[in-house]
Write a protein that holds these residues in place. Structure first.
Motif: not given
Length: 320
Positions: A103, A108, A110, A259, A293-294, A297, A301
């Motif tokens: 990050k 990226d 994920c 994404g 967004e977090s 991710h 993942h």
């Protein structure tokens, strides 16, 4: 391959669509380690990348030589065993704390989890030695414990994703959609970026709603049946979509699209930084978008880098 040799180029546009992937796979399978070929096509062949990963594993490199809009060229090389490098997704899957390093460097982990650190750093101009140094530092730092998702049974992981991440998306989408539209309507004349963000998020909301339904009604139930078949030593269930890699490729492509939309939102909002004249709703919107967004991710993942890869391997093992 000798540097004096000419690399084979396949003009995919000249091949009948139903024969394209079989011919490309045949060409790849004929390669010796270190050899490569180029495909030339009129659109981004990203679905082929996912299919190669699913069916051949991480034994190739993928390098864009041209990226459209009318012509795309990709160099595909069969990697040498000694050159095999863990993917970003594999690194994060083994230690989720390392996601913070990626990050920090804007990597990226994920949607882009199937790429290697070297590949991404070379493409983005990032100092790979600095990235590897910070990743290595975490190996010696016990830090705080994290969930060992790798050890979970896949049926349990499916239920966890649904109850945690799918539930979060379903609970959050209505309010985020409403407040983003409101802020765009009130502040769009002086801050046009919020209009761009609202439109992009509307697309995310529509796409994810359909996406979650496909996972919950089709893909996840089949993965859970795979686990049950192994546990009970019974025959594999019959699936209308053929191999599990087929819907997985579709889900990964949709993850990639979501994404990209969230990345666009992050960019136009200057990393979710509200302007000085922002009202309370404006600030709440940016804070929630950042949280969304977090969560997305980690959500992606868990699916791309753990659940999906293990499901493909489980099905192949059970077929053999």
């Amino acid at each position: 391959m000798n540097s004096m040799e000419t690399i084979t180029t396949l003009n995919v546009t000249e091949i009948e669509p139903r024969f394209r992937h079989p011919i490309i796979f045949e060409q790849f399978d004929s390669l010796e380690a270190g050899d490569s070929f180029i495909i030339s096509i009129d659109h981004d062949p990203k679905p082929l990348y996912y299919q190669l990963i699913a069916e051949r594993g991480n034994i190739f490199s993928w390098e864009y030589l041209a990226s459209g809009p009318e012509n795309w060229q990709v160099k595909i090389e069969r990697t040498k065993p000694e050159e095999a490098e863990a993917t970003i997704g594999e690194i994060v899957a083994s230690d989720y704390r390392k996601a913070q390093v990626f990050k920090k460097f804007g990597i990226d982990f994920c949607c882009g989890g199937k790429k290697t650190v070297s590949e991404v750093c070379n493409r983005k101009g990032i100092d790979i030695s600095e990235v590897k140094q910070q990743l290595a530092a975490m190996d010696g730092d016990q830090g705080s414990p994290s969930q060992n998702y790798q050890s979970w049974e896949l049926d349990f992981l499916c239920d966890y994703i649904v109850s945690t991440h799918h539930r979060y998306v379903k609970d959050t989408l209505p309010f985020l959609s409403e407040i983003s539209a409101k802020v765009a309507r009130v502040h769009g004349y002086s801050h046009p970026e919020v209009v761009v963000a609202a439109n992009a998020f509307a697309g995310v909301a529509a796409d994810l709603s359909a996406h979650l339904l496909k996972e919950e009604k089709v893909l996840f139930p089949y993965i859970k049946q795979l686990v049950a078949a192994k546990r009970e030593n019974s025959a594999l269930p019959q699936a209308p979509f053929g191999e599990v890699s087929n819907p997985i490729q579709m889900m990964e492509a949709e993850h990639e699209h979501a994404g990209e939309d969230m990345s666009e939102i992050r960019t136009v909002t200057n990393n979710f930084t509200a302007p000085d004249d922002a009202c309370t709703s404006y600030r709440i919107l940016y804070k929630m978008l950042q949280e969304f967004e977090s969560d997305l991710h980690q959500h992606i993942h868990l699916e791309n880098n753990i659940l999906f890869s293990k499901a493909v391997e489980l099905e192949k093992t059970w077929n053999n």
